[in-house]
Design an enzyme around this catalytic site. Structure first.
Site, PDB file in Angstrom:
ATOM      1  N   ASP A 609       0.847  -1.194   0.000  1.00  0.00           N
ATOM      2  CA  ASP A 609       0.000   0.000   0.000  1.00  0.00           C
ATOM      3  C   ASP A 609       0.887   1.251   0.000  1.00  0.00           C
ATOM      4  OD1 ASP A 609      -2.283   1.566   0.166  1.00  0.00           O
ATOM      5  OD2 ASP A 609      -2.549   1.259   2.320  1.00  0.00           O
ATOM      6  N   GLU A 612       2.444   5.069  -4.184  1.00  0.00           N
ATOM      7  CA  GLU A 612       2.381   5.955  -5.358  1.00  0.00           C
ATOM      8  C   GLU A 612       3.712   6.699  -5.627  1.00  0.00           C
ATOM      9  OE1 GLU A 612      -1.164   4.514  -4.109  1.00  0.00           O
ATOM     10  OE2 GLU A 612      -0.011   5.901  -2.878  1.00  0.00           O
TER      11      GLU A 612
END
Length: 726
Positions: A609, A612
C-alpha cells in the site's frame, strides 16, 4: 470506409417579403418579426432593408430599434453563411488531400469576397443612429471585416521568448467548429493577448463547456517530414522543426521509426535524433523482421508532418494526426488524432463510467494517494497510470493505442471525436493494435506488456480483510466465527494495525503478540495469511534498534534528494525515507527484510500500500528545490496542482533516473521486489496485491481499487474499475 463531410450549398430564402408588409401605421406596440428575408427587385439589387433603413426609421420612430436589430441580423447572417461556406470548402479539401498537403485550403473564391464587400458598402451608407448601435453590438469602433476572407498564411512563426511565446504575425484563423478545435493554450489561465502572442487563434465559442477559446491555426509551427527510407522492420525518416514552438528547448530534429512488428501490431516511435532521452525501463518484445502481412496501411503528410493509419479491410481511418501540429520540446510533447467512434475505454486509473465521456474531458496520469470516495469522474488522478485506450468502432470492430510513457501526462477527449496526448517528458512511443475485435486487441496489448501472472489456486478463493481488528485475538476470533457459521474463507488479512507504531517488518508485541500463533492456526485449517506492508521506512528510531533503516542506510537503498541525502517525507510512522526499488541493491535488501520477518510470522502473501508513493508532506519535510523539474513550463491537471503534491519531490534522484521520470513506476518496481521476495522465501507462486500499478505490473502481481467507504456507490464503481483494469 472513407470519411464524409457534409456539403451544404449556398442557401438563401426562397420566399422574400418587403419589410413594408410588416409595418402597420397605427398606434400600437406591435413589432415586426426579425426573421423576415431581404427583398430584392429586378430594377435594384440593393437589399431593400439596407437601402431604406434611414427613411423607415424617420417614418416609424417607434420601430427604429427593431430596424437596427434587423440590419445587424441580416449582416451577421450573411457573414455566418460566408464563413460556413469557407469552412465546408476547407473540410472537403482536407479530406481530398490530407496526405502530402496542408491541412487547410489556402484560398477563398473571389465571389465570396465580392459579396461581403458589397454588404460592407451598403453598411457604410446607413444612418448615423443605426451605425452607432451596430458598432456597440459588435464592441468595436470600426467596421468589422471577417478575417476568413484572407487566405491562410503558411509562413513559419518568428521566434520569441518562452515567457511570451513566439512573436508571430497575426494568424489566419478559420472559424473552426467548436468540436474540432485543438487547444493552443492549455495553461490554466489564457487571455486573448496571451493566445495571440503565442500565434494562436482566439474566439469565444457558442458555449464554454470545455471548448478552448484559444486554438491552433493552420500556420502553427510543427515538423516537416524528410525522405522516408525503408528498413528491415518498416520505415524511418527525419522530421525537421518548422519555426519556434511555445515551450523551451524545442527538439529540432526527430527520428521517426515505424515498425511493422506483427500482423495486428504497428509500432511508431518519435525520438530526439541528436540527444538521448529517458525511455520507460520495462521489457517489450523485440521484432527482427517485418510482418509478412499487415491488417493496417500507413500514409504520411509531409509538411506539416502527420501520419494516418487505416484498417486495410475497409479503409477506415483509425489514427489521423494531421488535424493539429506535433509539438516536441524537452518538457512538453503533444500529438492529437481523430477517432473513428466515441466508444473509448481504458485510460486508467480513474473512477468513472466504463465508457469515457467525450465532452472535453481532461484525464490526468500521475499516481496519487487519493480516496476514490472523493474522486471526480474521470478527472481525478488515482493510484496508477495506464495510458492505453480501446476504441470500439461503429461496426463492432476494435483497435487499441498504447503510449509507453511514464511521465506526468493528460489525455483530452473531445466530441469531434478526437483525442490529444500531452506529456511532459520521455518520448512518443506508440503501439497501435488492430484487433479486429476487443479480445484480440487485449491479447495484442499483452504481447507487448506481458501476460498476467498465474496466481496460486487459493488466491482465487474467499478473503476477509478490514482495518481495525486491533488485536491478534480479535482477528482469530473472526476467523473462528466464519468456520462455525460454515462460511468459506481461504485467506485472512491484517491492515496496518498489526505493526509496532506502524513500522514495517514489525508486529505489536502487546496487541498482536499472538500473531505467530494466529498464522499457525490458519495454516492448520488449510487457510492462508496476508498482511499489509508500506514502503516508507522510519528514520527516527534509535540507531541499532531498527534494522530496515540501519541496514538500508548503510547500503544506500533510499531515494536521495538533490544533495545526495535520503529524502525524508512523512507517512504513518512519522518521518520516513523511501526505498529506491529501481536499484538492484534495494531489491536484495527488501528480500532480506521480508525473509527475516517471515521467520517470525510465516505470511503467505503481501498487500503493498501507499506506493504511489504517498507522502503526507508535499515533496519532503524540507520542501523541494526551485527548479524546472518541480515547476515545469506546463503541469498536467493533477490533483493539488503540482507534481510534489502528496508525494516526493520530482527532482529527487533514483538509480535509473529522476523521480520526475519514474514516479508513476514506483509501485511497479515494488511489486517486482515483493514478488521476488515471496518466491525466494516460499518457493511457490506468490500473491502480491498493489495499490499503485503501471503497464506490465500484472506480470508480477495484482491490484486492488484503493480506499473507499464500502458504500453502495463504491460497489457500483467497482464494476467499471475491475473491467478497466482487466
Amino acid at each position: 470506409m472513407a470519411e464524409k463531410y457534409p456539403q451544404p450549398g449556398w442557401q438563401t430564402p426562397e420566399e422574400k417579403r418587403p419589410l413594408d408588409e410588416c409595418l402597420v401605421q397605427k398606434e400600437n406596440t406591435e413589432k415586426c418579426p426579425l426573421d423576415v428575408p431581404v427583398q430584392k427587385t429586378a430594377q435594384d439589387e440593393t437589399p431593400f432593408l439596407l437601402k431604406t433603413e434611414a427613411e423607415k426609421c424617420q417614418k416609424f420612430p417607434r420601430l427604429k430599434e427593431e430596424a437596427d436589430r434587423q440590419h445587424r441580423q441580416v449582416f451577421l447572417t450573411l457573414k455566418a453563411k460566408i464563413e460556413q461556406k469557407h469552412l465546408e470548402e476547407l473540410r472537403r479539401e482536407t479530406f481530398r488531400q490530407y496526405v502530402g498537403v496542408k491541412t487547410w485550403r489556402g484560398n477563398i473564391q473571389a465571389c465570396l469576397i465580392y459579396t461581403l464587400m458589397m454588404v460592407m458598402v451598403c453598411v457604410s451608407i446607413f444612418g448615423g443612429v443605426g451605425m452607432f448601435f451596430f458598432n456597440i453590438a459588435l464592441g468595436e469602433d470600426f467596421l468589422f471585416m471577417p478575417s476568413t476572407i484572407k487566405p491562410p498564411s503558411h509562413q513559419p512563426l518568428m521566434a520569441g521568448s518562452h515567457s511570451q511565446g513566439p512573436i508571430a504575425p497575426v494568424p489566419q484563423c478559420p472559424d473552426e467548429e467548436n468540436t474540432h478545435r485543438f487547444d493552443c493554450y492549455p495553461e490554466v489561465i489564457s487571455t486573448k493577448e496571451k493566445c495571440e502572442a503565442r500565434g494562436c487563434c482566439w474566439k469565444l465559442p457558442d458555449s464554454s463547456n470545455g471548448v478552448p477559446y484559444c486554438y491552433f491555426p493552420p500556420s502553427f509551427p510543427s515538423y516537416s517530414l524528410g525522405e522516408v527510407k525503408e528498413t528491415p522492420l518498416g520505415a524511418t525518416a527525419v522530421l525537421t522543426k518548422n519555426g519556434t514552438g511555445p515551450y523551451p528547448k524545442d527538439v529540432q530534429q526527430l527520428t521517426m521509426d515505424l515498425r511493422f512488428e506483427a500482423e495486428g501490431r504497428l509500432h511508431l516511435v518519435l525520438n530526439d535524433t541528436a540527444n538521448r532521452r529517458y525511455e520507460v525501463p520495462i521489457e517489450t518484445p523485440t521484432a527482427t523482421t517485418k510482418a509478412a502481412s499487415q491488417l493496417y496501411e500507413v500514409e504520411y503528410s509531409h509538411n506539416p508532418f502527420g501520419i494516418v493509419v487505416k484498417r486495410k479491410s475497409n479503409g477506415r481511418v483509425l489514427l489521423n494526426t494531421t488535424v493539429a501540429p506535433l509539438i516536441y520540446a524537452d518538457p512538453f510533447l503533444e500529438m492529437s488524432t481523430t477517432l473513428p467512434s466515441i466508444n473509448i475505454y481504458g485510460l486508467g486509473e480513474h473512477r468513472g463510467p466504463f465508457r469515457h465521456s467525450m465532452n472535453w474531458v481532461h484525464i490526468p496520469f500521475w499516481a496519487r494517494d487519493q480516496s476514490t470516495a472523493k474522486a471526480q469522474e474521470d478527472v481525478t488522478n488515482l493510484y496508477g497510470s495506464h495510458p492505453f485506450y480501446l476504441c470500439v468502432e461503429e461496426d463492432g470492430q476494435a483497435h487499441g493505442v498504447f503510449l509507453l510513457n511514464s511521465n506526468a501526462m493528460e489525455v483530452i477527449l473531445q466530441p469531434a471525436p478526437a483525442l490529444t496526448w500531452r506529456t511532459i517528458g520521455g518520448i512518443f512511443d506508440f503501439y497501435i493494435f488492430l484487433g479486429p475485435d476487443p479480445n484480440s486487441v487485449i491479447q495484442q496489448y499483452w504481447d507487448v506488456i506481458g501476460r498476467p501472472m498465474m496466481p496460486p489456486y487459493w488466491a482465487l478463493g474467499f478473503h476477509l480483510c478490514r482495518w481495525g481488528y486491533n488485536s491478534a485475538n480479535r482477528t482469530r476470533d473472526i476467523a473462528q466465527k466464519m468456520r462455525n457459521a460454515g462460511i468459506p474463507q481461504d485467506t485472512q488479512w491484517n491492515d496496518i494495525d498489526y505493526m509496532t507504531n506502524h513500522l514495517d517488518w514489525t508486529y505489536d508485541q502487546q496487541k498482536f503478540a499472538e500473531l505467530p500463533d494466529l498464522v499457525k492456526d490458519l495454516h492448520d485449517h488449510g487457510q492462508h495469511y496476508i498482511m499489509i506492508v508500506d514502503p516508507g521506512i522510519s528514520n527516527t528510531q534509535k540507531a541499532g534498534t531498527y534494522a530496515p533503516y540501519d541496514v538500508g542506510l548503510k547500503r544506500g537503498v533510499f531515494i536521495n534528494d538533490t544533495n545526495g541525502n535520503p529524502i525524508v517525507g512523512r507517512v504513518w510512522p512519522g518521518d520516513t525515507t523511501f526505498p529506491d526499488f529501481t536499484n538492484p541493491i534495494t531489491q536484495q535488501w527488501w528480500i532480506e527484510m521480508a525473509a527475516d520477518f517471515h521467520k517470525m510470522v510465516p505470511f503467505d502473501g503481501m498487500w503493498i500500500d501507499m506506493n504511489e508513493p504517498s507522502n503526507f508532506a508535499d515533496g519532503s519535510t524540507h520542501g523541494c528545490p526551485d527548479n524546472t523539474l518541480e515547476k515545469p513550463p506546463y503541469t498536467p491537471a493533477v490533483v493539488g496542482g503540482s507534481l510534489m503534491s502528496k508525494t516526493l519531490c520530482a527532482s529527487s534522484q533514483q538509480h535509473l533516473s529522476s523521480h520526475y521520470n519514474l514516479h508513476n513506476m514506483f509501485g511497479h518496481f515494488e511489486i517486482i521486489a515483493s514478488h521476488n521476495a515471496l518466491v525466494n522465501i516460499r518457493g511457490k507462486r506468490p500473491v502480491v496485491i498493489s495499490r499503485s500499478t503501471f503497464p506490465s505490473s500484472g506480470r508480477h502481481g495484482g491490484h486492488w481499487l484503493g480506499d473507499n467507504k464500502s458504500a453502495w456507490k463504491d460497489m457500483y464503481y467497482s464494476i467499471p474499475g475491475i473491467l478497466n483494469m482487466n
